[in-house]
Design a protein around this motif. Structure first.
Motif, PDB file in Angstrom:
ATOM      1  N   UNK A 279       3.207   5.871  -3.073  1.00 52.12           N
ATOM      2  CA  UNK A 279       4.367   6.601  -3.575  1.00 52.12           C
ATOM      3  C   UNK A 279       4.362   6.718  -5.087  1.00 52.12           C
ATOM      4  N   UNK A 280       4.019   5.634  -5.759  1.00 48.86           N
ATOM      5  CA  UNK A 280       3.989   5.669  -7.220  1.00 48.86           C
ATOM      6  C   UNK A 280       2.874   6.571  -7.739  1.00 48.86           C
ATOM      7  N   UNK A 281       1.742   6.610  -7.053  1.00 47.57           N
ATOM      8  CA  UNK A 281       0.652   7.495  -7.469  1.00 47.57           C
ATOM      9  C   UNK A 281       1.088   8.961  -7.390  1.00 47.57           C
ATOM     10  N   UNK A 282       1.830   9.305  -6.353  1.00 44.51           N
ATOM     11  CA  UNK A 282       2.342  10.673  -6.240  1.00 44.51           C
ATOM     12  C   UNK A 282       3.302  10.976  -7.393  1.00 44.51           C
ATOM     13  N   UNK A 283       4.156  10.009  -7.732  1.00 48.74           N
ATOM     14  CA  UNK A 283       5.107  10.228  -8.821  1.00 48.74           C
ATOM     15  C   UNK A 283       4.399  10.362 -10.170  1.00 48.74           C
ATOM     16  N   UNK A 284       3.330   9.579 -10.349  1.00 49.96           N
ATOM     17  CA  UNK A 284       2.604   9.638 -11.621  1.00 49.96           C
ATOM     18  C   UNK A 284       1.875  10.962 -11.811  1.00 49.96           C
ATOM     19  N   UNK A 285       1.648  11.679 -10.720  1.00 44.78           N
ATOM     20  CA  UNK A 285       0.976  12.984 -10.828  1.00 44.78           C
ATOM     21  C   UNK A 285       1.895  14.047 -11.430  1.00 44.78           C
ATOM     22  N   UNK A 286       3.175  13.729 -11.534  1.00 46.31           N
ATOM     23  CA  UNK A 286       4.134  14.666 -12.123  1.00 46.31           C
ATOM     24  C   UNK A 286       3.926  14.717 -13.632  1.00 46.31           C
ATOM     25  N   UNK A 287       3.519  15.866 -14.132  1.00 44.91           N
ATOM     26  CA  UNK A 287       3.206  16.002 -15.559  1.00 44.91           C
ATOM     27  C   UNK A 287       4.447  15.913 -16.438  1.00 44.91           C
ATOM     28  N   UNK A 288       5.630  16.094 -15.869  1.00 40.15           N
ATOM     29  CA  UNK A 288       6.853  16.070 -16.661  1.00 40.15           C
ATOM     30  C   UNK A 288       7.451  14.666 -16.764  1.00 40.15           C
ATOM     31  N   UNK A 289       6.768  13.681 -16.239  1.00 37.61           N
ATOM     32  CA  UNK A 289       7.272  12.309 -16.271  1.00 37.61           C
ATOM     33  C   UNK A 289       7.263  11.787 -17.705  1.00 37.61           C
ATOM     34  N   UNK A 290       8.380  11.198 -18.158  1.00 40.55           N
ATOM     35  CA  UNK A 290       8.430  10.695 -19.531  1.00 40.55           C
ATOM     36  C   UNK A 290       7.644   9.374 -19.623  1.00 40.55           C
TER      37      UNK A 290
ATOM     38  N   UNK B  99       1.062  -2.636 -10.919  1.00 40.74           N
ATOM     39  CA  UNK B  99       0.273  -3.833 -11.206  1.00 40.74           C
ATOM     40  C   UNK B  99       0.781  -5.015 -10.395  1.00 40.74           C
ATOM     41  N   UNK B 100       2.097  -5.124 -10.243  1.00 42.45           N
ATOM     42  CA  UNK B 100       2.669  -6.201  -9.431  1.00 42.45           C
ATOM     43  C   UNK B 100       2.240  -6.076  -7.976  1.00 42.45           C
ATOM     44  N   UNK B 101       2.218  -4.859  -7.460  1.00 48.72           N
ATOM     45  CA  UNK B 101       1.817  -4.651  -6.068  1.00 48.72           C
ATOM     46  C   UNK B 101       0.336  -4.957  -5.864  1.00 48.72           C
ATOM     47  N   UNK B 102      -0.500  -4.611  -6.847  1.00 51.39           N
ATOM     48  CA  UNK B 102      -1.921  -4.942  -6.756  1.00 51.39           C
ATOM     49  C   UNK B 102      -2.115  -6.454  -6.763  1.00 51.39           C
ATOM     50  N   UNK B 103      -1.358  -7.146  -7.622  1.00 52.21           N
ATOM     51  CA  UNK B 103      -1.442  -8.613  -7.656  1.00 52.21           C
ATOM     52  C   UNK B 103      -1.001  -9.203  -6.318  1.00 52.21           C
TER      53      UNK B 103
ATOM     54  N   UNK C 270       0.837  -1.203   0.000  1.00 51.54           N
ATOM     55  CA  UNK C 270       0.000   0.000   0.000  1.00 51.54           C
ATOM     56  C   UNK C 270       0.874   1.256   0.000  1.00 51.54           C
ATOM     57  N   UNK C 271       1.922   1.254   0.823  1.00 55.47           N
ATOM     58  CA  UNK C 271       2.860   2.381   0.862  1.00 55.47           C
ATOM     59  C   UNK C 271       3.505   2.574  -0.504  1.00 55.47           C
ATOM     60  N   UNK C 272       3.881   1.460  -1.148  1.00 50.48           N
ATOM     61  CA  UNK C 272       4.506   1.535  -2.470  1.00 50.48           C
ATOM     62  C   UNK C 272       3.549   2.138  -3.490  1.00 50.48           C
ATOM     63  N   UNK C 273       2.309   1.686  -3.477  1.00 48.96           N
ATOM     64  CA  UNK C 273       1.318   2.208  -4.423  1.00 48.96           C
ATOM     65  C   UNK C 273       1.101   3.701  -4.218  1.00 48.96           C
TER      66      UNK C 273
END
Length: 227
Positions: free
Chosen positions: A11-22, A34-38, A6-9
């Motif tokens: 963190x990744x959600x916060x990173x995905x909110x960055x509009x400059x992410x390639x 997806x691996x964490x959800x599984x 849950x902590x990992x998810x």
């Protein structure tokens, strides 16, 4: 077990909110999520099984089944995983045309076999040979999974069936519940699990009551309250 994915998810959600992410990085993050959800899904299923067993609400069928069919199904199911991880996977004790008949719940026997086989593939190095087999022993029918890996330390043998236990230095991707569930399911089916392990050989065996040659009518059984 729940907090880590849950902590990992989060963190990744916060990173995905960055509009400059390639885009390649975004796809990589999504794959990890997806691996964490599984992982969470597997853990929820495991905990639900254990809670049903403890409460005496897990109903199983007691019917004749051919363990040779189970071994073949397991080998087919894990063939791609074994190939990808460079694990030679063999089926032994099958092919003489004689079934190895047991009494149990076919879905739960498959579940136990999956736990054995997944552990063998996950906790051994690439190139390690793994065998799925069937045999009869002392009037019982047996499903076995054996690998030629480094083995389980002797002082860990009595603990591997405890809930949330992991062998020190082992892979941490599992929940530590698989073998605990396998042991409980075997007990409910009036069977048992045996472990033999040393360097170069680890063997898990599910022993079930052997079925007579005559058909047996399905008989539902329910897990009793954990003692």
């Amino acid at each position: 077990e729940l907090r880590t994915p849950i902590f990992s998810l989060g963190g990744f959600l916060e990173l995905l909110a960055d509009e400059e992410l390639d885009e390649p990085t975004r796809r990589e993050f999504l794959a990890t999520m997806q691996e964490q959800v599984a992982r969470l899904t597997r853990l929820a299923t495991d905990l639900l099984d254990l809670s049903r067993i403890d409460a005496g609400h897990l109903a199983l069928e007691r019917e004749p089944l051919d363990l040779a069919d189970v071994a073949g199904a397991l080998a087919d199911e894990f063939a791609a995983v074994a190939l990808a991880d460079d694990h030679p996977l063999e089926v032994v004790g099958v092919g003489n045309g004689r079934p190895v008949r047991a009494l149990g719940d076919s879905a739960r026997v498959l579940q136990i076999g999956r736990i054995f086989l997944e552990n063998a593939l996950r906790h051994t190095l690439p190139g390690t040979r793994v065998r799925v087999g069937v045999e009869t022993s002392d009037g019982k029918a047996a499903l076995t999974v054996e690998d030629e890996g480094g083995g389980i330390p002797y002082d860990a043998h009595e603990h591997v069936f405890e809930r949330f236990y992991r062998v020190e230095g082992g892979a941490a991707s599992g929940s530590g519940l698989g073998l605990a569930i396998a042991q409980e399911l075997a007990r409910v089916m009036e069977g048992e699990i045996r472990l033999e392990s040393r360097a170069g050989r680890t063997r898990f065996t599910l022993l079930l009551p052997a079925a007579d040659s005559l058909p047996v009518a399905p008989e539902p059984i329910v897990a009793g309250t954990r003692r």
